[in-house]
Each structure stands twice: as structure tokens, then as C-alpha cells.
Design an enzyme around this catalytic site. Structure first.
Site, short mmCIF file in Angstrom:
data_model
loop_
_atom_site.label_atom_id
_atom_site.label_comp_id
_atom_site.label_asym_id
_atom_site.label_seq_id
_atom_site.Cartn_x
_atom_site.Cartn_y
_atom_site.Cartn_z
N ASP A 260 9.99 -0.48 6.49
CA ASP A 260 9.57 0.89 6.21
C ASP A 260 10.06 1.79 7.34
OD1 ASP A 260 8.20 0.14 3.92
OD2 ASP A 260 6.28 -0.04 4.94
N ASP A 283 12.78 0.02 2.26
CA ASP A 283 11.53 0.18 1.52
C ASP A 283 11.00 1.60 1.75
OD1 ASP A 283 9.33 -0.41 -0.06
OD2 ASP A 283 8.89 -2.29 0.94
N ASP A 287 4.82 4.96 4.02
CA ASP A 287 3.81 4.21 3.27
C ASP A 287 2.49 4.22 4.02
OD1 ASP A 287 5.70 3.68 1.38
OD2 ASP A 287 5.74 1.51 1.66
N ARG A 340 7.89 7.43 -6.40
CA ARG A 340 6.81 7.41 -5.41
C ARG A 340 6.85 8.65 -4.53
NH1 ARG A 340 7.32 1.11 -3.37
NH2 ARG A 340 7.29 0.18 -5.45
#
Length: 448
Positions: A260, A283, A287, A340
Site C-alpha cells: 500500500d 494495492d 487504505d 474504491r
């Protein structure tokens, strides 16, 4: 560092076939076109000592293509260093810009837009010819002159009705977020120095200078302010805020991370992530999960990337997440990022306001697993699925939508109720959000 099914639908970027890209500070343009083949609009949006930002719109005038490469040559030693909306490489004077996943299919008369940063020497003449998949874009070239050299773009704040350096949203709650406060400043230029500074105990203000190449996730401890000097870049790795609190991360470019870019987890609280740029990572860009709370994500830009911002990592983590995961997402530029933007589980209320969504191939916002998401005052352009309830195997959450602006985009799926927002904020008029956000979001747009 996530779970959940990804959506795979990719939509080709489209734009006006003959319009030169209009950006703040546009001073140089050149157009070339052919009866069959392609048309290109090339512009230099801004220029500062040693560098400039370029924008390109390419329109396919021939048969539909599935994948494209645009090539041109520079005449005075210009060197492309970073691109978004395309993958760029350079051999000698020739530049090759190849599509990314979401804009590779170009129908006849369809367009794709990308941008880049580059260096220049004594002059900056525009290229005189282009080829698309080795087919010449021929035609007359408009004579141009280089734009005047100005300070780097970080010296000009965005024309927002909110001061972009002011913290707004959930990170103002629970005692507020101050990071390292007035602690001593440490400037880092290497991966080892950055790792040590982030992981040290006690309050600190950490300045990142230059490009730092690293891998994995670097642990960030409590009471840290991490600021990027102009052009500061984190390449290959990301930051992990795990169980710590009171962290500010601003004005950094993250690219090509292998996990991430920023991971907030394990009940981390009071985090402000502001004015950063994210591209081409593995990724999540940002997050937030596992009981974390009181987070503001503001004025960031995400481009050339798939999985953007996940809130809540799995459907079976309600015991840790319910009553937490309260996040504000405002004035972010979701620039072709695929999905997302964010995808939400359990958090209520999650506040998604005054963001600009452009050509998001999968979807904009998803509310799942009994979350409550307020989507207001956003600008959706060429987005087939602006927002919806439920995603993959995750059950629906509530989503309240109001005062949004839609251009070539349908209204999304809303329903249910959302808890009230406890903090004060000023909502920009949705139709103005595109100009406000594109002028101010991302790294290099503020002075810190």
C-alpha cells in the site's frame, strides 16, 4: 493489504475530439491532424526553472485501436520524468507514451488525455510531429513560444473557498490532529534516514527531500508530521500507521509502491493525509481499516491506478470496526482511478464531499456492510457508475446523495439513512468543484 473482490470493467477515456486541453495557466499549444490517423493537442501548462508540466490529448481518426503508443521527439534536450494517464519512456530525443489499463481502447474519433512532468534547458520548443501506433499525425503546426518561467506550482494555492492548509473533517475530532507540532525538523534524503525518523519515539517534523527509493512498508509512529519539499517522491514503498495516533502526511508523491502507499490500521486515530499524489502502485493508495478512526483524506490526486481507497478490510471484521472507521474524503481528484474511491464497510458517518471524479472505469463510491456514507457536492464526469450500495460479496450499506453534479454520468444508487456530521465544514458548489480541485489537488500545489 486488503480483501474484497475487484471489479474489472474498464471504460475507455473519451474527450472532445478537437479541443485543446484547457488547464490553469495554459500558455503554449500545438495541434497536428490528419485526414485519417490521429489528431494531437499538446500544451505546456506551466514552466519553472529547469522543469515544466505538459498535457496531451490524442484523438484517433482512423480505425478503432486496442492499445496505443504516441511518439514524438524533442528538439532541445527536454527529458520526460513522470507521467500520468500514460506510461512514458524516452530514448534520446524520442518520447514514447503508451496507454494505461483504463484508456487503451480508442474508437474512431475517441480521445485519451495524459500529462507529464519534464526538464528543459535553455529553451522549450514544442514538438512538431507525432505518430500514433506508427501512423503519422500530419498537418499544419501552430507556431509557439515557450511560456514565461514562473516559480514552481507549489507557490500558487488553489482558488478554493476553503484554505487548503486548514484541517477539516473527522481528524478535527477526538482532540484534533497536530502531528509533530512545533518539534524540531529533521530533513531526510535516504531510505535509511527516513525509516529511522518515522520509527523514532517522540514528536517530530520530518521533511523529505528528493526521491527516496525503498520497498515494503515503513512504520510511522505517533506524533509525526511528514512533509514533502517540492518534488519529494517516495518510490517503491509505503507508510504503515499501525496502532499509533496523531500523524500528518502532506505534499508527497507516492509511485510504484509494492504493497500500500499509506496503510492506516489497528485502531490508529487522528490521521490527516493531505495534498499527496499517488500513481502506478500495487494495492491501495490509502487504505484505512481494523478499527481506525478520526481520519481526513483531503486534496489528494490518484491517477494511473486501480484500487484507490479501501475503508474496512473485510466483511467479517464488524466486531472491531463498528463504531469506528469515521473518515472524511474531500477535494480529492480521482483522475481515472478505477475503483474504491472509496469502498466503505461499517463506518458511519463517512463523509465524501467536493471530490472530482473523472472517467473512473469501475465505480466511484461503494457503501457496503451497513456503512453510512454521505456523498455530497461532488463532480462526476464520464463516470458510468458514480456510487452504489453493496459490492462484490459485501452486502449493502446506506448511502445518502445530495447536491452532486453530473456530466455524461448517471445518478447513482442511494438509499437508507446516514448519521449526522458532527463537525462544521463549508461545501463548495458542485459545478465549481472540477476547477477548484484540478487547480489545487496533489503534491506540489502548496508550500509547506
Amino acid at each position: 493489504m486488503r480483501t474484497g473482490r475487484r471489479r474489472t470493467t474498464l471504460i475507455a477515456t473519451t474527450a472532445a475530439a478537437t479541443a485543446t486541453l484547457v488547464t490553469a495557466g495554459l500558455l503554449t499549444s500545438v495541434s497536428a491532424q490528419a485526414a485519417a490517423g490521429c489528431q494531437v493537442a499538446y500544451s505546456v501548462a506551466s514552466q519553472w526553472p529547469g522543469g515544466f508540466t505538459g498535457n496531451v490529448t490524442v484523438t484517433n481518426l482512423g480505425d478503432p485501436v486496442a492499445g496505443w503508443t504516441l511518439r514524438w521527439s524533442y528538439g532541445d534536450g527536454q527529458q520526460v520524468s513522470q507521467a500520468w494517464g500514460a506510461t512514458a519512456s524516452q530514448s534520446g530525443s524520442q518520447v514514447s507514451a503508451t496507454n494505461v489499463d483504463y484508456n487503451g481502447n480508442l474508437a474512431t474519433n475517441a480521445s485519451a488525455t495524459f500529462g507529464f512532468n519534464a526538464s528543459w534547458n535553455s529553451s522549450n520548443p514544442a514538438p512538431s510531429s507525432f505518430t500514433l501506433n506508427n501512423v503519422a499525425c500530419t498537418g499544419s503546426t501552430t507556431p509557439t513560444t515557450p511560456p514565461p518561467t514562473t516559480p514552481p506550482p507549489s507557490s500558487t494555492p488553489p482558488p478554493s473557498s476553503q484554505q487548503p492548509s486548514t484541517l477539516v473533517g473527522w481528524a478535527t475530532q477526538n482532540g484534533g490532529t497536530t502531528g509533530g507540532g512545533n518539534a524540531a525538523i529533521t530533513t531526510v534524503t535516504t531510505a535509511s534516514a527516513l525509516t529511522s525518523a518515522l520509527n523514532a519515539t517522540g514528536a517530530a517534523v520530518i521533511r523529505v527531500s528528493g526521491t527516496i527509493t525503498c520497498s515494503g512498508m515503513l512504520r510511522v509512529r505517533s506524533n509525526k508530521t511528514i512533509l514533502g519539499n517540492y518534488g519529494a517522491t517516495i518510490a517503491g514503498c509505503g507508510f504503515n500507521v499501525s496502532g499509533d495516533r496523531n500523524v500528518i502526511i502532506r505534499n508527497l508523491t507516492f509511485r510504484s509502491w509494492n504493497d500500500d502507499a499509506i496503510n492506516v490500521q489497528e485502531s490508529a486515530t487522528n490521521i490527516w493525509i493531505d495534498h499527496n499524489s499517488f500513481s502506478n502502485g500495487y494495492d491501495g493508495a490509502v487504505d484505512i481499516k481494523r478499527g481506525s478512526d478520526f481520519v481526513t483524506v483531503s486534496w489528494n490526486r490518484v491517477f494511473s491506478h486501480d484500487k484507490t481507497m479501501l475503508l474496512g478490510h473485510s466483511d467479517d471484521n464488524a466486531g472491531q470496526d463498528v463504531g469506528h472507521l469515521r473518515v472524511s474524503y474531500h477535494h480529492n481528484w480521482f483522475d481515472g482511478s478505477n475503483q474504491r474511491n472509496p469502498r466503505v464497510r461499517f463506518g458511519n458517518p463517512v463523509h465524501v464531499y467536493n471530490n472530482y471524479y473523472r472517467a473512473n472505469g469501475g465505480y466511484g463510491v461503494a457503501s457496503t456492510e451497513n456503512a453510512g456514507v454521505l456523498v455530497e457536492g461532488n463532480y462526476f464526469e464520464n463516470v458510468d457508475d458514480p456510487y452504489h450500495r453493496g459490492e462484490g460479496d459485501s452486502g449493502p450499506g446506506s448511502l445518502v446523495a445530495r447536491n452532486n453534479h453530473f456530466v455524461n454520468s448517471p445518478t447513482g444508487q442511494a438509499g437508507g439513512s446516514v448519521a449526522s456530521i458532527p463537525y462544521s465544514y463549508q461545501l463548495d458548489t458542485a459545478s465549481n468543484v472540477k476547477s477548484i480541485v484540478t487547480a489545487g489537488a496533489g503534491a506540489g500545489r502548496i508550500t509547506v
